[in-house]
Design a protein around this motif. Structure first.
Motif, PDB file in Angstrom:
ATOM      1  N   GLY A   3     -65.548   8.801 -30.542  1.00  0.00           N
ATOM      2  CA  GLY A   3     -64.880   8.126 -31.636  1.00  0.00           C
ATOM      3  C   GLY A   3     -63.463   8.241 -31.470  1.00  0.00           C
ATOM      4  O   GLY A   3     -62.791   7.323 -31.898  1.00  0.00           O
ATOM      5  N   ASP A   4     -62.907   9.295 -31.058  1.00  0.00           N
ATOM      6  CA  ASP A   4     -61.616   9.450 -30.496  1.00  0.00           C
ATOM      7  C   ASP A   4     -60.938   8.172 -29.612  1.00  0.00           C
ATOM      8  O   ASP A   4     -60.001   7.498 -29.928  1.00  0.00           O
ATOM      9  CB  ASP A   4     -61.087  10.650 -29.902  1.00  0.00           C
ATOM     10  N   PHE A   5     -61.837   7.801 -28.666  1.00  0.00           N
ATOM     11  CA  PHE A   5     -61.542   6.869 -27.766  1.00  0.00           C
ATOM     12  C   PHE A   5     -61.475   5.581 -28.554  1.00  0.00           C
ATOM     13  O   PHE A   5     -60.832   4.583 -28.291  1.00  0.00           O
ATOM     14  CB  PHE A   5     -62.524   6.858 -26.699  1.00  0.00           C
ATOM     15  N   GLU A   6     -62.670   5.391 -29.334  1.00  0.00           N
ATOM     16  CA  GLU A   6     -62.814   4.028 -29.917  1.00  0.00           C
ATOM     17  C   GLU A   6     -61.699   3.627 -30.898  1.00  0.00           C
ATOM     18  O   GLU A   6     -61.113   2.667 -31.020  1.00  0.00           O
ATOM     19  CB  GLU A   6     -64.079   3.828 -30.559  1.00  0.00           C
ATOM     20  N   SER A   7     -61.275   4.826 -31.571  1.00  0.00           N
ATOM     21  CA  SER A   7     -60.335   4.387 -32.613  1.00  0.00           C
ATOM     22  C   SER A   7     -59.014   4.364 -32.233  1.00  0.00           C
ATOM     23  O   SER A   7     -58.201   3.366 -32.503  1.00  0.00           O
ATOM     24  CB  SER A   7     -60.239   5.640 -33.944  1.00  0.00           C
TER      25      SER A   7
END
Length: 442
Positions: free
Chosen positions: A394-398
């Motif tokens: 999620g950190d990477f996606e956001s």
């Protein structure tokens, strides 16, 4: 050992009706009925001594571990002055969590889970003692801290599936939702109280104080594990438990698989944690303290959701409850992305954290009840991998979406994508919405 041995029996079913006529039983006062239906059900703590000791030990050690996490980050930054070096702490913990989470689950399905829990707690205590010793000696070696963090993650991932797989053996099935709610209280106490206490201790006495307190705190977990009876897995324990067998089992069980995918949808698309530093400045004109508030808000909401969870034991359509909770999470995150008032933003993050707690309670209960005992360790291992890996994805996606568009677009689109993803999962697996805890099917 025979599965009929007392140490390996499941808890007695306490759902049998009383022998006396129903109208002969005293009716509790109205305020007590309201309290029972509102606040967390404490009956697992009140009536099951083994569970009570495990819960208390886990709560104390969780607070200590969060203190150590803060202390390690502070010490690495003090030694290097580099945010990149501090960020590597997360990488050194992620890889052992994934590797040992899967294999720890497989081991937990073949050995005495009590003994595995003891080994994990003892290993964590030793690592905390080593951290305290290096801090007192003033070694100043960042490599030692990285190795210690990796060992901590490995011992945690090794023992956590065993501890989680024990819970259905410590409380009867109808009290599992209440027990999982209390476990969520324990986890979020660590996430909220631990960093605060750690900050106070570190500021007053240095990082060695946090490490020493963490070392002592493990005595509670060690005592709880020591008092348990043997926890050999039920069923056929011949041969080795294969990680691949656990993954195949999950692939063939649509309800359990959907519950895991629901959590991934929430974490990958609806987790804006990596954007908190940028949002603190661009949304609210704040500083590091604002980042701290944003990071703490979901945990505060999760703790509140667990404390006011008296109603969860009455919910039988647990698959539907998971879907509703994930939708609430996604909508709350999207609303957070649209707001520019700090307190309203914190409120939305707290609502999201509360929804995540509800989802976690029911997902854990489904996994513990619908899965056979001999598979629970491996499924808990997969669960650890998802819990550890999902937020980092999620950190990477956001971060990627924000770099291509803007932080606002990233947060809002992520929340809405989470809602769309869970609706698609529900449409593809309508039986998940009909999952009934009274007739659990994996």
């Amino acid at each position: 050992m025979s599965t009929n041995h007392p140490a390996n029996r499941l808890p007695a079913d306490e759902t049998q009706p009383p022998t006396a006529p129903a109208d002969a039983l005293p009716t509790p006062p109205r305020y007590r009925r309201i309290a029972r239906s509102t606040f967390a059900d404490l009956s697992p703590l009140r009536d099951h001594a083994d569970y009570r000791r495990v819960w208390f030990g886990q709560s104390v050690s969780s607070i200590g571990q969060q203190m150590t996490a803060v202390a390690v980050s502070v010490e690495v930054y003090d030694l290097t002055g580099s945010t990149f070096a501090t960020g590597l702490v997360g990488l050194f913990s992620l890889l052992p969590l994934i590797a040992f989470g899967l294999y720890g689950g497989a081991i937990a399905d073949t050995v005495d889970r009590r003994r595995l829990g003891l080994i994990g707690a003892a290993g964590l205590a030793v690592v905390s003692a080593v951290l305290a010793a290096q801090a007192l000696a003033g070694l100043g070696l960042v490599a030692v801290l990285y190795v210690a963090v990796a060992l901590q993650a490995g011992f945690f991932a090794l023992a956590s599936p065993a501890r989680s797989a024990m819970i259905p053996r410590l409380v009867p099935a109808h009290r599992l939702p209440a027990a999982n709610a209390l476990n969520t209280v324990s986890m979020n106490l660590g996430l909220t109280v631990g960093p605060m206490l750690g900050g106070v201790l570190i500021g007053a006495y240095g990082v060695q104080a946090a490490y020493l307190v963490d070392t002592v705190a493990f005595a509670a977990t060690l005592y709880a594990m020591w008092r348990l009876p043997a926890m050999l897995p039920l069923g056929d324990r011949k041969g080795r438990a294969s990680v691949l067998d656990g993954l195949r089992f999950l692939r063939e069980q649509p309800n359990l698989r959907t519950s895991f995918l629901a959590d991934l949808a929430a974490m990958i698309f609806g987790m804006p944690r990596a954007l908190f530093p940028a949002l603190a400045v661009t949304f609210y004109g704040g500083d590091a303290r604002t980042v701290g508030l944003l990071a703490a808000a979901p945990a505060v909401g999760a703790l509140a959701g667990a404390l006011f969870s008296g109603w969860v034991s009455r919910v039988h359509r647990q698959g539907l409850a998971v879907v509703v909770a994930v939708i609430a999470w996604g909508l709350a995150i999207a609303a957070f992305g649209l707001l520019r008032n700090l307190w309203l933003g914190l409120l939305m993050l707290a609502v999201a954290g509360c929804a995540d707690t509800v989802s976690m309670i029911f997902r854990n209960t489904m996994m513990q009840v619908a899965a056979p005992d001999e598979m629970r360790g491996r499924l808990q291992g997969v669960f650890i991998v998802i819990v550890a890996g999902g937020p980092r994805l999620g950190d990477f996606e956001s971060g990627a979406v924000a770099s291509l568009t803007s932080p606002t677009v990233s947060v809002v689109s992520g929340g809405l994508a989470c809602v769309v993803a869970i609706l698609l999962l529900a449409a593809r697996r309508p039986a998940f919405l009909r999952y009934d805890a009274r007739h659990p099917t994996p």
